[in-house]
Each structure stands twice: as C-alpha cells, then as structure tokens.
Design a protein around this motif. Structure first.
Motif, PDB file in Angstrom:
ATOM      1  N   GLN A  37     -18.870  64.941  57.980  1.00  0.00           N
ATOM      2  CA  GLN A  37     -18.961  65.802  56.794  1.00  0.00           C
ATOM      3  C   GLN A  37     -18.087  65.258  55.666  1.00  0.00           C
ATOM      4  OE1 GLN A  37     -17.885  69.890  57.465  1.00  0.00           O
ATOM      5  NE2 GLN A  37     -18.352  70.499  55.377  1.00  0.00           N
ATOM      6  N   THR A 117     -27.943  62.405  50.853  1.00  0.00           N
ATOM      7  CA  THR A 117     -28.406  63.778  50.613  1.00  0.00           C
ATOM      8  C   THR A 117     -29.415  64.268  51.651  1.00  0.00           C
ATOM      9  OG1 THR A 117     -30.093  62.971  49.071  1.00  0.00           O
ATOM     10  CG2 THR A 117     -27.966  63.645  48.120  1.00  0.00           C
ATOM     11  N   ASP A 119     -30.109  65.794  54.969  1.00  0.00           N
ATOM     12  CA  ASP A 119     -29.376  66.553  55.994  1.00  0.00           C
ATOM     13  C   ASP A 119     -29.643  66.060  57.405  1.00  0.00           C
ATOM     14  OD1 ASP A 119     -28.240  68.195  54.071  1.00  0.00           O
ATOM     15  OD2 ASP A 119     -29.825  69.706  54.220  1.00  0.00           O
ATOM     16  N   TRP A 122     -27.222  63.362  58.949  1.00  0.00           N
ATOM     17  CA  TRP A 122     -25.851  63.836  59.090  1.00  0.00           C
ATOM     18  C   TRP A 122     -25.750  64.923  60.157  1.00  0.00           C
ATOM     19  CZ3 TRP A 122     -22.321  60.856  56.880  1.00  0.00           C
ATOM     20  CH2 TRP A 122     -22.787  59.961  55.920  1.00  0.00           C
ATOM     21  N   GLN A 123     -26.751  65.779  60.253  1.00  0.00           N
ATOM     22  CA  GLN A 123     -26.747  66.815  61.290  1.00  0.00           C
ATOM     23  C   GLN A 123     -26.887  66.178  62.670  1.00  0.00           C
ATOM     24  OE1 GLN A 123     -29.892  69.405  59.970  1.00  0.00           O
ATOM     25  NE2 GLN A 123     -28.571  70.460  58.495  1.00  0.00           N
TER      26      GLN A 123
END
Length: 161
Positions: A37, A117, A119, A122-123
C-alpha cells in the motif's frame, strides 16, 4: 549567447536523464522494501509530481538542441543537414531525442500509471500473490529500458559532435 544555451542544454539534459535514472535505479528499488500500500501511494505521488518536471526538462533539451544546431549553429540549410557529418548527427540526435521523450510520455508514464492505479495487482499482492504485480513491474522496467537506450544513443551522438 551560444555558451549560455549550451549550459542550459547540458543542465536540462542532466535533469531529464538523471531524474529518470535516479527514480528507476535509486528510488524504485528502495521503495520495494515498503508495504504494498505504501509503495503504491508513494510511487503514484512521485510519478504525478516528477513526470511534468522531467517532461519539461526533456522538452527544454530538444528546444535548446534546435537552438544550438540551427539558430546558433551551422545547420542553416537542408543541404548542410543532409550532406555533412554534423548535420547527419544533429538530425539523428533530434530524432532520437524526440522519440525518447515521446516514448517516456506516451508509453512509459502511461503504462506505469495504469499499473499503479489498477487495484487487481495490488490486492493480489496484499493477499500474498505477488506474481501478477511483479510481472507488471517487470514489463514496465522493460518498456522503460527503451528510454534508457535512447539516452545512451543521445550521449554517443553528442560525443561525436
């Protein structure tokens, strides 16, 4: 006047090339030690802040290069441009520099921001599946290597002038 423009040309070149190399080889590896994050937030902020400045520096290099070659230098005709070593090298540098700048703006930055950008990557990394994110970051590194290659070609061309 020529010396002032030359100093500005070199200074802007150092900012453009040095800024991109520092981010890619200095900041980026250090950021990899942060949480996912934090990486994402920091890199997004860094890219949004540095991109306009580095783009402006790159454009400044191109403008001062045109001034040095065509306005304050020997490139005064198409004949000189096509039929002299200086003219050929100057034109090659102009084309390589323009391509490198456009590549950084249109491909490098755009693709980097798409990954930052998105998601999904990154998730997945937060869940323990870092492979998709790693693949995307590796892809960006490969894309950015074209910009680095452009810088190397420019430096070689400038040493020939």
């Amino acid at each position: 006047m020529r010396e002032i423009v030359l100093i500005l040309h070199i200074f802007l070149g150092i900012i453009w090339v040095g800024g991109i190399l520092f981010i890619g080889w200095g900041v980026f590896p250090a950021v990899m030690k942060m949480s996912y994050q934090s990486q994402r937030q920091f890199l997004t902020s860094l890219m949004r802040w540095s991109h306009p400045l580095l783009t402006a520096a790159g454009m400044g290099v191109g403008i001062t290069g045109i001034l040095l070659g065509a306005i304050l230098g020997p490139v005064k005709s198409w004949d000189f441009l096509w039929n002299t070593a200086y003219g050929n090298i100057w034109l090659a540098a102009l084309l390589v520099g323009g391509f490198t700048l456009l590549w950084g703006i249109g491909i490098g930055y755009r693709e980097t921001m798409l990954v930052l950008t998105d998601d999904y990557f990154w998730q997945e990394a937060e869940k323990g599946n870092g492979k998709p994110l790693f693949r995307q970051l590796f892809r960006i590194a490969v894309l950015e290597s074209f910009e680095i290659a452009g810088f190397l070609v420019l430096i070689i061309l400038m040493m020939k002038i």
